[in-house]
Design a protein around this motif. Structure first.
Motif, PDB file in Angstrom:
ATOM      1  N   ALA A  19      37.170  50.605  12.722  1.00  0.00           N
ATOM      2  CA  ALA A  19      37.990  51.257  11.702  1.00  0.00           C
ATOM      3  C   ALA A  19      39.094  52.090  12.339  1.00  0.00           C
ATOM      4  N   LEU A  20      38.762  52.816  13.410  1.00  0.00           N
ATOM      5  CA  LEU A  20      39.753  53.664  14.065  1.00  0.00           C
ATOM      6  C   LEU A  20      40.740  52.850  14.904  1.00  0.00           C
ATOM      7  N   LYS A  21      40.334  51.688  15.362  1.00  0.00           N
ATOM      8  CA  LYS A  21      41.265  50.807  16.084  1.00  0.00           C
ATOM      9  C   LYS A  21      42.383  50.372  15.143  1.00  0.00           C
ATOM     10  N   ALA A  24      44.657  53.307  14.866  1.00  0.00           N
ATOM     11  CA  ALA A  24      45.433  53.545  16.080  1.00  0.00           C
ATOM     12  C   ALA A  24      46.577  52.555  16.242  1.00  0.00           C
ATOM     13  N   GLU A  25      46.412  51.341  15.743  1.00  0.00           N
ATOM     14  CA  GLU A  25      47.381  50.285  15.993  1.00  0.00           C
ATOM     15  C   GLU A  25      48.247  49.936  14.786  1.00  0.00           C
ATOM     16  N   PHE A  26      47.973  50.540  13.640  1.00  0.00           N
ATOM     17  CA  PHE A  26      48.713  50.191  12.423  1.00  0.00           C
ATOM     18  C   PHE A  26      50.186  50.566  12.577  1.00  0.00           C
ATOM     19  N   GLU A  27      51.081  49.656  12.181  1.00  0.00           N
ATOM     20  CA  GLU A  27      52.514  49.874  12.373  1.00  0.00           C
ATOM     21  C   GLU A  27      53.295  49.964  11.060  1.00  0.00           C
ATOM     22  N   GLU A  34      47.124  52.467   3.907  1.00  0.00           N
ATOM     23  CA  GLU A  34      46.570  51.273   4.536  1.00  0.00           C
ATOM     24  C   GLU A  34      46.147  51.539   5.977  1.00  0.00           C
ATOM     25  N   HIS A  35      46.765  52.524   6.616  1.00  0.00           N
ATOM     26  CA  HIS A  35      46.424  52.834   7.995  1.00  0.00           C
ATOM     27  C   HIS A  35      45.018  53.419   8.140  1.00  0.00           C
ATOM     28  N   ILE A  36      44.501  53.964   7.050  1.00  0.00           N
ATOM     29  CA  ILE A  36      43.212  54.652   7.125  1.00  0.00           C
ATOM     30  C   ILE A  36      42.183  54.056   6.173  1.00  0.00           C
ATOM     31  N   ARG A  37      42.540  52.996   5.480  1.00  0.00           N
ATOM     32  CA  ARG A  37      41.636  52.395   4.497  1.00  0.00           C
ATOM     33  C   ARG A  37      40.309  51.935   5.121  1.00  0.00           C
ATOM     34  N   PRO A  38      40.313  51.256   6.283  1.00  0.00           N
ATOM     35  CA  PRO A  38      39.020  50.887   6.874  1.00  0.00           C
ATOM     36  C   PRO A  38      38.142  52.092   7.200  1.00  0.00           C
ATOM     37  N   LEU A  39      38.739  53.230   7.536  1.00  0.00           N
ATOM     38  CA  LEU A  39      37.937  54.428   7.789  1.00  0.00           C
ATOM     39  C   LEU A  39      37.285  54.917   6.504  1.00  0.00           C
ATOM     40  N   HIS A  40      37.980  54.823   5.380  1.00  0.00           N
ATOM     41  CA  HIS A  40      37.366  55.160   4.092  1.00  0.00           C
ATOM     42  C   HIS A  40      36.146  54.278   3.844  1.00  0.00           C
ATOM     43  N   GLU A  41      36.286  52.981   4.121  1.00  0.00           N
ATOM     44  CA  GLU A  41      35.174  52.051   3.912  1.00  0.00           C
ATOM     45  C   GLU A  41      34.012  52.367   4.858  1.00  0.00           C
ATOM     46  N   ASP A  80      32.229  41.648  -2.917  1.00  0.00           N
ATOM     47  CA  ASP A  80      32.764  41.634  -4.279  1.00  0.00           C
ATOM     48  C   ASP A  80      32.546  42.964  -5.003  1.00  0.00           C
ATOM     49  N   GLU A  81      31.650  43.798  -4.492  1.00  0.00           N
ATOM     50  CA  GLU A  81      31.368  45.087  -5.130  1.00  0.00           C
ATOM     51  C   GLU A  81      32.365  46.173  -4.720  1.00  0.00           C
ATOM     52  N   ALA A  82      33.107  45.954  -3.649  1.00  0.00           N
ATOM     53  CA  ALA A  82      33.976  46.997  -3.111  1.00  0.00           C
ATOM     54  C   ALA A  82      35.138  47.301  -4.054  1.00  0.00           C
ATOM     55  N   THR A  83      35.508  48.584  -4.130  1.00  0.00           N
ATOM     56  CA  THR A  83      36.671  49.010  -4.898  1.00  0.00           C
ATOM     57  C   THR A  83      37.565  49.878  -4.019  1.00  0.00           C
ATOM     58  N   ARG A  84      38.780  50.126  -4.500  1.00  0.00           N
ATOM     59  CA  ARG A  84      39.715  50.985  -3.768  1.00  0.00           C
ATOM     60  C   ARG A  84      40.115  52.213  -4.578  1.00  0.00           C
ATOM     61  N   SER A  85      39.477  52.440  -5.684  1.00  0.00           N
ATOM     62  CA  SER A  85      39.872  53.523  -6.568  1.00  0.00           C
ATOM     63  C   SER A  85      39.540  54.885  -5.986  1.00  0.00           C
TER      64      SER A  85
END
Length: 289
Positions: A19-21, A24-27, A34-41, A80-85
């Motif tokens: 998640a942090l990779k 670190a690499e998001f441009e 979007e740069h931190i969305r995987p960390l939220h997950e 399929d259960e994941a949300t972004r709200s």
């Protein structure tokens, strides 16, 4: 979804470094988070797998669901259960969208985490402090018992050619710049709220983490700072949240314990299935031997 594809899809939320990779690499632009969305997950999934909260109690919801097999709660990966709200909380001063919230039916929001990332612009840390204090005060005025965490990650950009001095978190000698050290001291003073009558501007738990950006180490945490004995070291963050939650919503409220007690899970480790939970970097709260 095929097993290999399923495992690949799960890789970000299972593992902190993955998640942090991404962070670190998001441009791209950071406004859409979007740069931190995987960390939220990663955080929401950890609150379920390690913390014992029900997936449906989380906003946003992680890619997990629970299947009842007799009296056993089996945790299952289900993208399929994941949300972004985001959850909207009625604060004491105004409503506020908070990154991650655990809500108990009949009680309301009981735990929340503000999860922030800074890719540069170290000069803006003072503004971040003002925002952080205001958010915490607003939420705690409305919900004084809510356990509030603040997770702040920053790219460990080192001062060098191609990196503006105002974006550098590490100086040429390899040490954190003064602004980072001051920010660490300020956050340390804001952490450790233990009682519901304590200062509402204090967080129950704070973690500050510097994320490596150099090739080969991208996504790992800088081990030298914060130091291991820091009150806001990442390794203390989740345990403190769980402890405060149990004190307020389980131990101090035994009549509610049936609904507030954190769950223990059964996980299917059958050999014929891909072990999607093998890569987690924390202990799953499980009854399995």
């Amino acid at each position: 979804m095929a097993a290999r594809e399923e495992f690949a899809a799960a890789s970000n939320w299972m593992n902190r470094r993955n998640a942090l990779k991404h962070f670190a690499e998001f441009e791209g632009p950071t406004q859409g988070q979007e740069h931190i969305r995987p960390l939220h997950e990663y955080v929401t999934s950890r609150l379920v797998l390690e913390g014992g909260f029900q997936p449906e109690e989380l906003t946003p919801r992680p890619p997990l669901r629970v299947e009842m097999i007799g009296n056993i709660h089996e945790i299952v990966y289900d993208p399929d259960e994941a949300t972004r709200s985001e959850a909207t909380i009625l604060g004491g001063l105004k409503t506020k969208n908070v990154d991650i919230v655990v809500t108990k039916e009949g009680i309301g929001p009981v735990l929340a985490i503000s999860c922030k990332g800074m890719t540069g612009a170290v000069r803006n840390l003072t503004n971040r402090l003002e925002e952080t204090i205001g958010e915490c005060t607003n939420i705690h005025i409305g919900y004084p018992a809510l356990v509030f965490g603040y997770l702040f990650v920053i790219r460990a950009n080192q001062e060098a050619e191609g990196i503006a001095r105002t974006d550098a978190a590490i100086d040429e000698s390899g040490q954190p710049v003064d602004a980072i050290i001051r920010f660490h001291h300020a956050l340390s003073a804001m952490s450790g709220r233990s009682g519901i009558r304590d200062d509402p501007s204090g967080y129950e738990s704070i973690a500050m983490a510097m994320v490596e950006v150099q090739s080969g180490r991208s996504g790992s945490l800088v081990s030298e700072f914060p130091p291991g004995d820091s009150p806001i070291h990442f390794n203390r963050f989740f345990d403190t949240l769980y402890r405060r939650y149990d004190e307020r919503f389980v131990v101090s409220a035994p009549q509610l314990a049936r609904s507030t007690r954190r769950r223990e899970w059964s996980v299917d480790f059958a050999e014929e299935k891909p072990n999607l939970f093998k890569a987690v970097d924390y202990s799953i709260r499980t009854k399995n031997p």
